[in-house]
Design an enzyme around this catalytic site. Sequence first.
Site, short mmCIF file in Angstrom:
data_model
loop_
_atom_site.label_atom_id
_atom_site.label_comp_id
_atom_site.label_asym_id
_atom_site.label_seq_id
_atom_site.Cartn_x
_atom_site.Cartn_y
_atom_site.Cartn_z
N TYR A 142 -45.13 -53.31 -109.02
CA TYR A 142 -45.17 -52.04 -108.30
C TYR A 142 -44.29 -50.97 -108.94
O TYR A 142 -44.61 -49.80 -108.90
CB TYR A 142 -44.75 -52.23 -106.84
CG TYR A 142 -45.86 -52.77 -105.96
CD1 TYR A 142 -46.47 -53.97 -106.26
CD2 TYR A 142 -46.30 -52.05 -104.86
CE1 TYR A 142 -47.49 -54.46 -105.46
CE2 TYR A 142 -47.32 -52.54 -104.05
CZ TYR A 142 -47.90 -53.75 -104.35
OH TYR A 142 -48.91 -54.22 -103.56
N LYS A 192 -46.62 -68.55 -110.79
CA LYS A 192 -47.69 -68.82 -111.74
C LYS A 192 -46.97 -69.26 -113.03
O LYS A 192 -47.10 -68.65 -114.10
CB LYS A 192 -48.53 -67.53 -111.94
CG LYS A 192 -49.74 -67.71 -112.82
CD LYS A 192 -50.89 -68.45 -112.15
CE LYS A 192 -52.01 -68.71 -113.13
NZ LYS A 192 -53.10 -69.54 -112.57
N ASP A 224 -52.66 -69.40 -107.33
CA ASP A 224 -54.10 -69.59 -107.11
C ASP A 224 -54.34 -70.79 -106.19
O ASP A 224 -55.14 -70.75 -105.26
CB ASP A 224 -54.86 -69.73 -108.45
CG ASP A 224 -54.22 -70.70 -109.42
OD1 ASP A 224 -53.06 -71.13 -109.19
OD2 ASP A 224 -54.87 -71.05 -110.43
N ASP A 248 -48.30 -59.53 -101.52
CA ASP A 248 -49.25 -58.55 -100.99
C ASP A 248 -50.58 -59.23 -100.73
O ASP A 248 -51.17 -59.10 -99.66
CB ASP A 248 -49.41 -57.41 -102.02
CG ASP A 248 -50.38 -56.35 -101.54
OD1 ASP A 248 -50.33 -56.01 -100.34
OD2 ASP A 248 -51.19 -55.87 -102.36
N ASP A 252 -52.25 -60.82 -96.84
CA ASP A 252 -53.52 -60.37 -96.25
C ASP A 252 -54.42 -61.57 -95.96
O ASP A 252 -55.05 -61.66 -94.91
CB ASP A 252 -54.26 -59.39 -97.19
CG ASP A 252 -54.00 -57.94 -96.83
OD1 ASP A 252 -52.89 -57.64 -96.34
OD2 ASP A 252 -54.90 -57.10 -97.04
C1 IPM Z 1 -48.98 -53.55 -97.82
C2 IPM Z 1 -49.89 -52.52 -98.41
C3 IPM Z 1 -49.09 -51.69 -99.42
C4 IPM Z 1 -48.55 -52.63 -100.46
C5 IPM Z 1 -49.91 -50.55 -100.06
C6 IPM Z 1 -50.49 -49.62 -99.02
C7 IPM Z 1 -49.10 -49.79 -101.08
O1 IPM Z 1 -50.99 -53.14 -98.99
O2 IPM Z 1 -48.03 -53.16 -97.10
O3 IPM Z 1 -49.20 -54.74 -98.02
O4 IPM Z 1 -49.26 -53.02 -101.39
O5 IPM Z 1 -47.37 -53.01 -100.33
MG MG Z 2 -51.06 -55.21 -98.68
#
Ligand code: IPM
Ligand code: MG
Length: 360
Positions: A142, A192, A224, A248, A252
């Site tokens: 990032y 990894k 993975d 990240d 999700d």
């Molecule tokens: C999260 C989001 C952010 C990230 C984006 C919106 C920059 O996906 O909070 O997970 O990647 O950190």
């Molecule tokens: Mg995210």
Amino acid sequence: MDIHIAVLPGDGIGVEVVDAAMRVLYAVGDKFKHVIHAEFADVGWAAIDKHGTALPASTREICRRNQAILFGAVGLPERDKTLPQKDRPERVALLELRKGLFANLRHILLPPGLAGRCPLKMELIKSGIDIMIIRELTGGLYYGQPQRISGTAPHRQAVDTLPYSEPEINRILKIGFETARRRRRRLTSVDKANILATSQLWRELATAMGRQYPDIQLEHIYVDNASMQLLRRPSDFDVMVMENTFGDILSDEASMLAGSIGLVPSASLGEPDGSGKSAVPFYEPIHGSAPDIAGQNKANPVATILTVAMMLNYTFGLSQEASAIEKAAFKVLNAGKTLTGDLGGQATCSEVTAAIIAAL
Ligand code: IPM
Ligand code: MG
């Protein structure tokens, strides 16, 4: 106790879910005799429209002088498209406010009453799902430099850089071990290491630190493979620790195990710098601004309500108050009568909030 917080609802459903969470916070304040001092500030498109930037100086100042930040969501994809990447709310506001906050904790907890909402078969989840994902938040791809596109089409080149230093890796690993110690004493370190140099260093340091925590069962797993094991044996995971981008993505994926992304809270924490002051801790639901349902009283407020519980716990040391909120929220979810659309119900955001306040 006096509780001083900056409140940044932002865009889309950020406004309604933060309003809901604040109602719960005031109710908890009444019940446990705390005085809530909330300073509201604009962020995201709400701020661009008024001040010309997604993170105005006035908002920064309000954040700086409070003990914690409660944040909704920023970004509206249709409008974001009109801005160059570097001026978009997620970069200007979100990544800025997270600076210095290297530990991002995302709690994935499936309420037993919502087992039917988890996309996995019942036999895979019968021992429950309760995972704390710890994502390194201030290093890696990032922020690593260089990060750019150069040259001219059709021969352009792009580069991103993935740097990590030993101190950066050690401080997040330590949060992982300490968190595991307060939970089920299992730590999964995700890397990894078969390919990446940063991961080789990461694994070496995790192994070394593991010797100082003989009571913690440490497991190393490739990222993975981790993405597969999360679906195959989710109940086995307790605390998982990983670098920024892996966190990240896996958080999700894991959010679906909780039944809905609308249930997952997060905390971003730093450590005191030389002056004894650290960046202001930042609390947000992990979902985004969901413009398609914004302003319709349909959003699930639970992620933000649980985010307030994390805030009371981590920043204010109020674990009883935090657990009162969690119990009330899980009571409503497990009862299954007052649920928003993402959980197959028809209740509004305000109805779910009222039910949780009643259950407090
Ligand atoms: C999260 C989001 C952010 C990230 C984006 C919106 C920059 O996906 O909070 O997970 O990647 O950190
Ligand atoms: Mg995210």
